[in-house]
Design a protein around this motif. Sequence first.
Motif, PDB file in Angstrom:
ATOM      1  N   PHE A  41       0.535  -1.617   0.240  1.00  0.00           N
ATOM      2  CA  PHE A  41       0.088   0.165  -0.079  1.00  0.00           C
ATOM      3  C   PHE A  41       0.698   1.524  -0.209  1.00  0.00           C
ATOM      4  O   PHE A  41       1.843   0.649   0.330  1.00  0.00           O
ATOM      5  CB  PHE A  41      -0.873   0.112   1.233  1.00  0.00           C
ATOM      6  CG  PHE A  41      -1.785  -1.107   0.908  1.00  0.00           C
ATOM      7  CD1 PHE A  41      -3.232  -0.724   0.959  1.00  0.00           C
ATOM      8  CD2 PHE A  41      -1.799  -1.966   1.709  1.00  0.00           C
ATOM      9  CE1 PHE A  41      -4.249  -1.527   1.057  1.00  0.00           C
ATOM     10  CE2 PHE A  41      -2.791  -2.834   1.249  1.00  0.00           C
ATOM     11  CZ  PHE A  41      -3.704  -3.425   1.152  1.00  0.00           C
ATOM     12  N   ARG A  42       0.430   2.289  -0.550  1.00  0.00           N
ATOM     13  CA  ARG A  42       0.771   3.281  -0.456  1.00  0.00           C
ATOM     14  C   ARG A  42       0.086   3.847   0.374  1.00  0.00           C
ATOM     15  O   ARG A  42      -1.026   4.105   0.678  1.00  0.00           O
ATOM     16  CB  ARG A  42       1.196   4.505  -1.703  1.00  0.00           C
ATOM     17  CG  ARG A  42      -0.021   4.492  -2.388  1.00  0.00           C
ATOM     18  CD  ARG A  42       0.541   5.215  -3.799  1.00  0.00           C
ATOM     19  NE  ARG A  42      -0.717   5.731  -4.263  1.00  0.00           N
ATOM     20  CZ  ARG A  42      -1.559   5.300  -5.628  1.00  0.00           C
ATOM     21  NH1 ARG A  42      -0.900   3.856  -5.875  1.00  0.00           N
ATOM     22  NH2 ARG A  42      -2.506   5.869  -6.401  1.00  0.00           N
ATOM     23  N   MET A  43       0.662   5.780   0.863  1.00  0.00           N
ATOM     24  CA  MET A  43      -0.540   5.957   1.899  1.00  0.00           C
ATOM     25  C   MET A  43      -0.327   7.517   1.139  1.00  0.00           C
ATOM     26  O   MET A  43       0.573   8.262   1.182  1.00  0.00           O
ATOM     27  CB  MET A  43      -0.022   6.226   3.729  1.00  0.00           C
ATOM     28  CG  MET A  43      -0.849   7.425   3.934  1.00  0.00           C
ATOM     29  SD  MET A  43      -1.398   6.030   4.739  1.00  0.00           S
ATOM     30  CE  MET A  43      -1.533   5.394   6.327  1.00  0.00           C
TER      31      MET A  43
ATOM     32  N   GLY B 182      -7.467  13.718   5.987  1.00  0.00           N
ATOM     33  CA  GLY B 182      -6.460  12.811   6.347  1.00  0.00           C
ATOM     34  C   GLY B 182      -5.538  12.183   6.022  1.00  0.00           C
ATOM     35  O   GLY B 182      -5.801  12.273   4.359  1.00  0.00           O
ATOM     36  N   HIS B 183      -5.386  11.092   6.653  1.00  0.00           N
ATOM     37  CA  HIS B 183      -4.257   9.880   5.332  1.00  0.00           C
ATOM     38  C   HIS B 183      -5.335   8.961   5.399  1.00  0.00           C
ATOM     39  O   HIS B 183      -6.181   8.450   6.351  1.00  0.00           O
ATOM     40  CB  HIS B 183      -3.265   9.409   6.528  1.00  0.00           C
ATOM     41  CG  HIS B 183      -2.298  10.244   6.230  1.00  0.00           C
ATOM     42  ND1 HIS B 183      -1.891  11.910   7.142  1.00  0.00           N
ATOM     43  CD2 HIS B 183      -0.829  10.713   5.747  1.00  0.00           C
ATOM     44  CE1 HIS B 183      -1.559  12.240   7.431  1.00  0.00           C
ATOM     45  NE2 HIS B 183      -0.645  11.943   6.124  1.00  0.00           N
ATOM     46  N   ALA B 184      -5.015   7.516   4.232  1.00  0.00           N
ATOM     47  CA  ALA B 184      -5.607   6.304   3.456  1.00  0.00           C
ATOM     48  C   ALA B 184      -5.070   5.639   3.272  1.00  0.00           C
ATOM     49  O   ALA B 184      -4.356   6.622   2.565  1.00  0.00           O
ATOM     50  CB  ALA B 184      -6.843   6.965   2.828  1.00  0.00           C
TER      51      ALA B 184
ATOM     52  N   ASP C  38      -0.466  -0.303  -6.480  1.00  0.00           N
ATOM     53  CA  ASP C  38      -0.851  -0.868  -7.822  1.00  0.00           C
ATOM     54  C   ASP C  38      -2.089  -0.087  -7.945  1.00  0.00           C
ATOM     55  O   ASP C  38      -2.552   0.052  -9.581  1.00  0.00           O
ATOM     56  CB  ASP C  38      -0.536  -2.663  -8.130  1.00  0.00           C
ATOM     57  CG  ASP C  38      -1.782  -3.170  -7.955  1.00  0.00           C
ATOM     58  OD1 ASP C  38      -2.389  -2.332  -7.089  1.00  0.00           O
ATOM     59  OD2 ASP C  38      -2.129  -4.316  -7.745  1.00  0.00           O
ATOM     60  N   ALA C  39      -2.552   0.302  -7.629  1.00  0.00           N
ATOM     61  CA  ALA C  39      -3.872   1.225  -8.156  1.00  0.00           C
ATOM     62  C   ALA C  39      -4.095   2.977  -8.716  1.00  0.00           C
ATOM     63  O   ALA C  39      -2.623   3.370  -8.459  1.00  0.00           O
ATOM     64  CB  ALA C  39      -4.509   1.702  -7.033  1.00  0.00           C
TER      65      ALA C  39
END
Length: 473
Positions: free
Chosen positions: A7-9, A15-17, A22-23
Amino acid sequence: MVDESSFRMEKDSLGHASVPKDAYYGIHTVRARDNFAVSGRPAHRRLMQAMVLVKKAAAKVNGEQGTIPESVAEAIERSCDDILKGMLDDHFIVDAYQGGAGTSTNMNVNEMIANRAIERLGGTKGDYRLVHPIDHVNLYQSTNDVYPTALRIAVIPLLRLLSDELSSLQESLQEKERQFADVLRLGRTQLMDALPILAGQSFGAYAKAVARDRWRLYKAEERLREINLGGTAVGTGMNAPLKYAYAVTEELREMTGLGLCRSDFPMDATQNMDVFVETSGLLKAAAVNLLKISGDFRLLGSGPQGGIGEYMLPAVQVGSSIMPGKVNPVIAEMAGSTSMRVIANDTAVTLAAASGQLELNAFTPLIAEALLESLELLSRAVPLFKERCVVGLTLDTARCGENLDRSGVMAAAAAAYLGYDTAAELASEATATGLPLEQVVRQRGLMTEEQIEAALHPLEVTKPGIPGSGRMV
């Protein structure tokens, strides 16, 4: 356990998710995916592709006008081409049923284009310093002008396709009108015996109804060509230079070949959805006619021994798993059920359009989903009905003649000579005895043989005027 390395942030104002590495979509799409997990299917692919076309046109204009770097504009354009080829379809993930007037769909497209462009420029997905979903891809745009514009672009080709399919159905019905021009059958009103008609006449009536549908849909395109691109949030055009607004409309017209033009009052096209209600209403009218025609086919083909049995519909598949030899009118049923769905969709479009408030309609995604579904359903059902039902339909002429002979419908012709009450008595006697009406008249000596032959011939009743008046000296 979740593998965080996959995942990447990403960050937004809330805020953050976490976003899959690869999306091609980003944080806005992830939030929308979770918020609107309703139907399990994304927004209509034709709508998404139309939105990508809008983004491509905007990028080209912004690059030419120097408002974004040419390298970024070119990367965005090429990324749009990749998406239009279907390369990233799996990344359209926002549900079709959503709040926000389509903002989530717009952001899904913006993020996909941006990340594909970043990749083309040698960067890493999510590094929006290279290409930003809003500052670059969405520059001088708002969901509120992009979405209605894209919906028009998605609708018009389907409208043209359906108009062509209805034209073809009309021609097939007219061919049946010619084919059965000399075949007499019993006409019925309120499901009861009425007057003799030529079988071809009923097909001519069907063809006229379909012709009206075709013409109405053809004319509706005129109002769909007006777009509000450049109107931004409420139609005033704030934050969008006029030279951009005119240039992007011209570019989109050339890209689509649809004769698009900029609305002379973009606020109207931003807040009012009546053009889609009009289009949906015309689809409903076409569906009503298709439902009526297919229902008539089923009724006149019923039986065949225990029903009317005058129409013989093509046998396209076995009809029962327990009754050997049974064949059902499944194509006519398919046309009917499709029509019912279109009629239901029109109710959804109507309610969604009427529920818009002030300067924006929050329910445009529902309008898009229902309208595009109706267009696709009819565009597929009409040619199937034509090819697998209308073209191969035949008549049981013996059954037509038998049903006509057993009825007392020629009493209407006798009424012009004997009066209504006497004709009614004759009809009752003919029905009770099973004798043809002319035989009852002959036995009673109420009309001369010349009058009977001239006035009580079924062909005479299929023409205007007093039956037999032109044949008697």
